[in-house]
Design a protein around this motif. Structure first.
Motif, PDB file in Angstrom:
ATOM      1  N   LEU A 105      11.287   2.391  -8.536  1.00  0.00           N
ATOM      2  CA  LEU A 105      12.702   2.685  -8.293  1.00  0.00           C
ATOM      3  C   LEU A 105      12.911   4.092  -7.739  1.00  0.00           C
ATOM      4  O   LEU A 105      13.920   4.367  -7.094  1.00  0.00           O
ATOM      5  N   ASP A 106      11.948   4.990  -7.989  1.00  0.00           N
ATOM      6  CA  ASP A 106      12.055   6.342  -7.446  1.00  0.00           C
ATOM      7  C   ASP A 106      11.587   6.412  -5.995  1.00  0.00           C
ATOM      8  O   ASP A 106      12.155   7.148  -5.182  1.00  0.00           O
ATOM      9  N   ASP A 107      10.536   5.683  -5.686  1.00  0.00           N
ATOM     10  CA  ASP A 107       9.930   5.782  -4.363  1.00  0.00           C
ATOM     11  C   ASP A 107       9.092   4.531  -4.113  1.00  0.00           C
ATOM     12  O   ASP A 107       7.923   4.472  -4.507  1.00  0.00           O
ATOM     13  N   ALA A 108       9.683   3.523  -3.486  1.00  0.00           N
ATOM     14  CA  ALA A 108       8.994   2.252  -3.279  1.00  0.00           C
ATOM     15  C   ALA A 108       7.764   2.422  -2.396  1.00  0.00           C
ATOM     16  O   ALA A 108       6.710   1.824  -2.647  1.00  0.00           O
ATOM     17  N   ARG A 135       3.880   1.612  -3.413  1.00  0.00           N
ATOM     18  CA  ARG A 135       2.969   0.752  -2.648  1.00  0.00           C
ATOM     19  C   ARG A 135       1.694   1.504  -2.283  1.00  0.00           C
ATOM     20  O   ARG A 135       0.583   0.964  -2.428  1.00  0.00           O
ATOM     21  N   ALA A 136       1.823   2.734  -1.858  1.00  0.00           N
ATOM     22  CA  ALA A 136       0.652   3.522  -1.468  1.00  0.00           C
ATOM     23  C   ALA A 136      -0.289   3.729  -2.653  1.00  0.00           C
ATOM     24  O   ALA A 136      -1.516   3.606  -2.519  1.00  0.00           O
ATOM     25  N   ILE A 172      -5.414   2.028  -5.454  1.00  0.00           N
ATOM     26  CA  ILE A 172      -6.091   1.465  -6.627  1.00  0.00           C
ATOM     27  C   ILE A 172      -6.827   0.184  -6.246  1.00  0.00           C
ATOM     28  O   ILE A 172      -7.988  -0.023  -6.618  1.00  0.00           O
ATOM     29  N   ALA A 173      -6.165  -0.693  -5.494  1.00  0.00           N
ATOM     30  CA  ALA A 173      -6.798  -1.949  -5.080  1.00  0.00           C
ATOM     31  C   ALA A 173      -8.022  -1.687  -4.212  1.00  0.00           C
ATOM     32  O   ALA A 173      -9.038  -2.382  -4.320  1.00  0.00           O
ATOM     33  N   GLU A 210       4.874  -5.650  -1.478  1.00  0.00           N
ATOM     34  CA  GLU A 210       3.704  -6.481  -1.194  1.00  0.00           C
ATOM     35  C   GLU A 210       2.473  -5.627  -0.850  1.00  0.00           C
ATOM     36  O   GLU A 210       1.969  -5.653   0.272  1.00  0.00           O
ATOM     37  N   PRO A 211       1.954  -4.867  -1.805  1.00  0.00           N
ATOM     38  CA  PRO A 211       0.808  -3.992  -1.520  1.00  0.00           C
ATOM     39  C   PRO A 211      -0.398  -4.785  -1.009  1.00  0.00           C
ATOM     40  O   PRO A 211      -0.729  -5.849  -1.534  1.00  0.00           O
ATOM     41  N   ASP A 212      -1.032  -4.264   0.020  1.00  0.00           N
ATOM     42  CA  ASP A 212      -2.231  -4.902   0.561  1.00  0.00           C
ATOM     43  C   ASP A 212      -3.336  -4.915  -0.492  1.00  0.00           C
ATOM     44  O   ASP A 212      -3.515  -3.954  -1.249  1.00  0.00           O
TER      45      ASP A 212
END
Length: 418
Positions: free
Chosen positions: A75-78, A82-83, A88-89, A113-115
């Protein structure tokens, strides 16, 4: 357990050195619900990475959590969220599976939708079809599912709304987030036209779509929900579902602190009908209250995520997190007892709130037996087939309870109740 709650850089570095023999689960946020999800997955040897924006959650000290660390709050920085998740992934050698334990984390994963991350629930459009209460109640009308009399403010003139519902009635948002930003709550009871107009005006300043809803004559202690996992169409399987009754709340109209498995065929049928029509897949909780005037259950809300008492269906033989994980990962199988033999009887208790209700409400009578208390205090409940389980306290995994207690001894506060 996670020895350290890392910052994002340190978490990425630690994960780069780690080896997993299967995809880990990303559990966010890492508090009461998070520790229950982690335990449900770890029982089947799924590695767990707990994510949160603060280090004071109860999940990281659990033996069910392998690594824990901070990520940007969605909510602070979408974009920052994601980054962080993509880093992590990229650091692990399998695509992790995301389990979002509060609405803002669901939206964080679904919107960005993080890669490299698999989502074991519907895309944003599928989530929105369920979370938008205006859409949900329209669908209920079409399907013949009982729901409280409701009007979308703006679609129906205010004079007509007030005349139809009569005061007092409740005002709630079609979407929670903007309304919560304005009022810090999801439901406001209004006693007169002036109060109604004030709420509507303030909600408009935040861009929140507002619903006016009758104040249901709720039968206390009869609140009932369907805990379910809806598989994707590709799985070609039946939903996994258990009905729970929030028999005790603290305070009386507050959060659930004792939930029991019950047989309520109408609740099961109506909830599954709505979920199947939306096409939603994933874990969800469909909330009903018993309307004493109608003499039937009415649908209030659907939460498209795990929730505080998710350990109850697990104890009943329906490990919803594991079912979701199995559908998301090739080659993983999970057979639920609840589908082969039917759900077992089960009860879930969140001891801090339950004890407070016993101590502070003179009209409330303890519903746990002496044998129940003996089983809890000895730890025998963990190995017994009595179906009794807990929210945080487990002698075999004491870290979360220790963190809770030491937090109570200080003035440190956690930002979220679940």
């Amino acid at each position: 357990m996670a020895d350290t709650f890392h910052d994002t850089d340190a978490l990425v570095a630690a994960l780069a050195d780690a080896e997993f023999d299967r995809p880990p689960a990303l559990v966010a946020n890492a508090h009461i619900t998070g520790v229950s999800v982690a335990r449900a997955l770890a029982a089947h040897d799924v590695p767990v990475i707990a994510l949160d924006r603060v280090d004071s959650g109860l999940a990281p000290p659990s033996d069910a959590v392998d690594y824990a660390g901070r990520v940007t709050y969605p909510l602070d920085d979408a974009d920052g969220f994601r980054a962080d998740v993509e880093r992590i992934a990229d650091a692990v050698d399998h695509e992790p599976i995301a389990f979002a334990c509060m609405d803002e984390w669901v939206r964080g994963f679904a919107e960005t939708e993080p890669d490299g991350v698999r989502l074991p629930f519907s895309d944003l459009a599928g989530v929105e079809r369920v979370l938008n209460k205006a859409n949900l109640y329209t669908l209920c009308e079409e399907l013949g599912v009982p729901y409280p009399e409701t009007y979308e403010v703006g679609e129906t003139p205010a004079d007509e709304v007030c005349a139809a519902l009569g005061f007092p009635f409740v005002v709630k948002p079609a979407h929670k987030r903007k309304f919560e930003e304005a009022f810090g709550t999801n439901v406001i009871e209004v006693a007169d036209r002036e109060a109604f107009d004030e709420v509507v005006a303030e909600a408009r300043e935040y861009g929140a779509t507002v619903l006016a809803q009758e104040k249901v004559n709720v039968e206390v202690g009869a609140d009932t929900s369907l805990a379910s996992y809806m598989p994707p169409e590709s799985a070609d399987r039946e939903p996994l579902a258990v009905v729970g009754n929030a028999a005790v709340r603290y305070p009386e109209f507050g959060s659930s602190c004792l939930v029991e498995r019950v047989e309520e065929p109408a609740v099961r049928e109506h909830a599954l009908t709505v979920l199947e029509e939306t096409g939603y897949h994933g874990i969800s909780e469909s909330e009903f209250v018993y309307d004493a005037d109608r003499a039937e259950y009415v649908l209030l809300d659907v939460n498209t995520r795990p929730w505080k008492w998710i350990s109850m269906p697990v104890a009943a033989g329906a490990n919803l997190p594991m079912a979701a994980y199995a559908d998301a990962v090739d080659g993983v199988e999970y057979e639920a007892t609840a589908t082969t033999d039917g759900p077992r009887d089960a009860r879930w208790v969140y001891l801090p709130d339950y004890v407070q209700r016993c101590l502070t409400d003179a009209a409330f009578w303890d519903v746990l037996s002496d044998d129940d208390w003996a089983s809890l205090l000895s730890g025998d409940f963990e190995a017994s087939e009595g179906g009794l389980t807990t929210g945080v306290y487990r002698p075999s995994d004491p870290g979360p309870a220790v963190t809770y207690l030491t937090g109570e001894f200080t003035d440190r506060e956690y930002y979220c109740s679940c």
